[in-house]
Write an enzyme that holds these catalytic residues in place. Structure first.
Site, PDB file in Angstrom:
ATOM      1  N   ASP A 184       4.632  -4.433  -7.362  1.00  0.00           N
ATOM      2  CA  ASP A 184       3.939  -3.224  -6.924  1.00  0.00           C
ATOM      3  C   ASP A 184       4.457  -1.989  -7.647  1.00  0.00           C
ATOM      4  OD1 ASP A 184       6.150  -4.112  -5.046  1.00  0.00           O
ATOM      5  OD2 ASP A 184       5.981  -2.008  -4.452  1.00  0.00           O
ATOM      6  N   GLY A 234       0.812  -1.211   0.000  1.00  0.00           N
ATOM      7  CA  GLY A 234       0.000   0.000   0.000  1.00  0.00           C
ATOM      8  C   GLY A 234       0.842   1.255   0.000  1.00  0.00           C
ATOM      9  N   GLY A 269       6.978   7.904   6.225  1.00  0.00           N
ATOM     10  CA  GLY A 269       6.073   8.468   5.237  1.00  0.00           C
ATOM     11  C   GLY A 269       6.587   9.707   4.550  1.00  0.00           C
ATOM     12  N   ARG A 289      -1.749  -1.027  -9.876  1.00  0.00           N
ATOM     13  CA  ARG A 289      -0.575  -1.838 -10.137  1.00  0.00           C
ATOM     14  C   ARG A 289      -0.936  -3.318 -10.246  1.00  0.00           C
ATOM     15  NH1 ARG A 289       3.375   1.583  -7.091  1.00  0.00           N
ATOM     16  NH2 ARG A 289       2.176   3.419  -6.462  1.00  0.00           N
ATOM     17  N   ASP A 339       7.797   4.939 -10.382  1.00  0.00           N
ATOM     18  CA  ASP A 339       8.739   4.771  -9.258  1.00  0.00           C
ATOM     19  C   ASP A 339      10.193   4.751  -9.734  1.00  0.00           C
ATOM     20  OD1 ASP A 339       6.879   4.845  -7.209  1.00  0.00           O
ATOM     21  OD2 ASP A 339       6.403   2.729  -7.416  1.00  0.00           O
TER      22      ASP A 339
END
Length: 501
Positions: A261, A99, A135, A192, A271
């Site tokens: 992912d 996630g 985060g 994804r 990414d």
């Protein structure tokens, strides 16, 4: 974050017009999540042409206000911030829940072409999926993703986009304290392979169907009319990924962390943590600091993509057919097709790089022969192919300058020129076409590193800004940016790249 940071509704509507379809999906597809507070947001980059393309109204918006919006301090009217759920295979090991651990989807807009686009903050703070992480994002990875994602789009490669970068004013802690930043990423979607795996791992077949139907409606409209729309979806994703990986290979791009992912169902590159472009051609090249065994080396990328797609097919088995044996046969057929689709896409792109107008299967050994010459001669991937454009007009000197043993090229060039003679093109027209297939500028690793060091160490963003300008037109010969074409000196070579988490 308190409510007093929210703008008035009429003011916010001047910035975005959201239509948030993913937010309308229930938990556990997504969980509402507001961005974390930051102490001193400061805008360091904003992509105004992209903002215009997205239909974002910037009239009267100051840099200060943009910094507040794109650090998550000001939540525009209509935004529904959320963290997306997904699973994934990371270096071959399945993790049933990953996630968005440091990303928050603000919402979706319909751009000026009528396409739905996600607007997401990376580094927006902890979410329920952070798994003990903070985060946050450090400035260096934010600048790397900004540069590389925009370079990929300019190269013609499907990719997520960079909309904004904002300093937070707060440090993040990795091995040392680093400046914190937030990156605003734009994507056709952030769904994804791992999103399908998330529901498959839970045996939630109804959610799998709902997800597949959502992806069809959003990315592959028309497939819903197929006899087996979910099988058609799998095949369409396989096709897009085959074309994407061929794009990567043709410019010497190494993703670095091809986990499931990190593979989108839209066919976009996503990414850019440990990614890199090769300088010296080496098919076994690895840059990622966490890829200790070369799983994601340059030459392995097509096979890894097919492996990832096999995991997608496994996840989709329950919705392909109620008969499991029939479902497996369908899935195997779709995944096996990847090899042929990839090879055809690779031949087309590599054929264009050597000046072949209509690639034939017999051209494959010719292309591979040049790659062998480059590998043995320690040639720079980008410079050699660009120099080949001059050789197409009879000037071999630039290619010779790229190789330790120019005679190896001369031995190869005879067969090459014989092949070119079978295409009805003038040398000038051929060379011009080749210059549209072989970039003059790529975002070289050492230049990215120099831009990051300058920004992190001295808050000087001029090298970053200049590099963004340089990579915006990669196929044009622009002497003003010639320094971006040169390979690194021995003391500038970047051996490892990092995720930044």
């Amino acid at each position: 974050m308190t409510s007093d940071v929210r703008p008035a509704a009429d003011e916010a509507r001047r910035i975005f017009s959201f239509d948030n379809s993913y937010a309308r999906l229930p938990a556990p597809f997504q969980l509402p999540q507001r961005p974390a507070a930051v102490s001193a947001p400061k805008l360091i980059a904003f992509n105004r042409p992209l903002a215009a393309e997205l239909g974002i109204d910037l009239e009267g918006a100051s840099d200060q206000r943009l910094a507040a919006i794109f650090s998550g301090q000001e939540i525009a009217e209509g935004a529904q911030p959320l963290a997306m759920a997904y699973a994934g295979h990371q270096f071959g090991q399945f993790v049933p829940q990953l996630g968005d651990g440091r990303a928050i989807l603000l919402g979706e807009v319909i751009d000026r072409n009528g396409e739905r686009r996600d607007i997401q903050l990376k580094g927006g703070g902890q979410t329920p999926f952070s798994r003990r992480g903070d985060g946050r994002a450090a400035l260096g990875p934010v600048l790397r993703e900004y540069i590389v994602s925009e370079a990929m789009v300019a190269l013609g490669i499907p990719s997520t986009r960079a909309l904004a970068a904002v300093l937070t004013g707060d440090p993040v802690y990795r091995e040392t304290a680093l400046p914190g930043a937030v990156f605003t990423r734009v994507a056709a979607s952030h769904i994804r392979v791992g999103t399908f795996q998330f529901f498959a791992a839970r045996g939630d077949h109804e959610a799998l169907r709902r997800l597949a139907d959502y992806v069809i409606a959003r990315h592959y409209p028309g497939l819903e009319h197929q006899e087996n729309s979910h099988l058609a979806l799998l095949k369409a994703i396989v096709t897009r990924q085959a074309e994407l990986i061929a794009h990567w290979m043709a410019v010497g791009f190494i993703h670095g962390v091809m986990n499931t992912d990190n593979m989108t169902v839209s066919g976009e590159t996503i990414d850019f943590g440990p990614c890199a472009f090769m300088d010296t051609y080496d098919p076994a090249k690895v840059f990622s600091s966490i890829d200790q065994f070369g799983r994601y080396a340059y030459r392995n990328q097509p096979a890894v993509a097919q492996w990832n797609l096999a995991r997608l097919a496994e996840a989709m088995l329950p919705i392909l057919d109620s008969d499991i044996d029939a479902a497996v046969e369908m899935a195997n057929g779709a995944v096996i097709d990847f090899a042929q689709l990839y090879q055809a896409a690779w031949l087309k792109r590599m054929g264009a790089k050597i000046g072949v107008l209509n690639p034939e299967e017999g051209d494959r050994p010719l292309i591979e022969g040049l790659l062998d010459v480059m590998a043995q001669g320690g040639a720079d991937f980008t410079l050699t192919f660009r120099a080949l454009c001059a050789a197409a007009e009879g000037d071999d000197a630039p290619v010779h300058a790229c190789l330790a043993d120019p005679s190896a090229f001369d031995a190869w060039a005879g067969a090459w020129r014989e092949r070119l003679g079978r295409d009805a093109q003038t040398p000038t027209a051929r060379a011009e076409a080749m210059r549209h297939a072989n970039p003059y500028i790529i975002p070289r690793n050492h230049r990215i590193e120099q831009a990051i060091v300058s920004a992190v160490s001295t808050a000087d963003f001029a090298p970053f800004e200049r590099m963004v300008e340089a990579v915006a037109k990669p196929y044009e010969t622009r002497d003003a940016f010639a320094e971006f074409t040169t390979p690194p000196q021995e003391d500038e070579v970047v051996l490892r790249t990092f995720c930044g988490t």
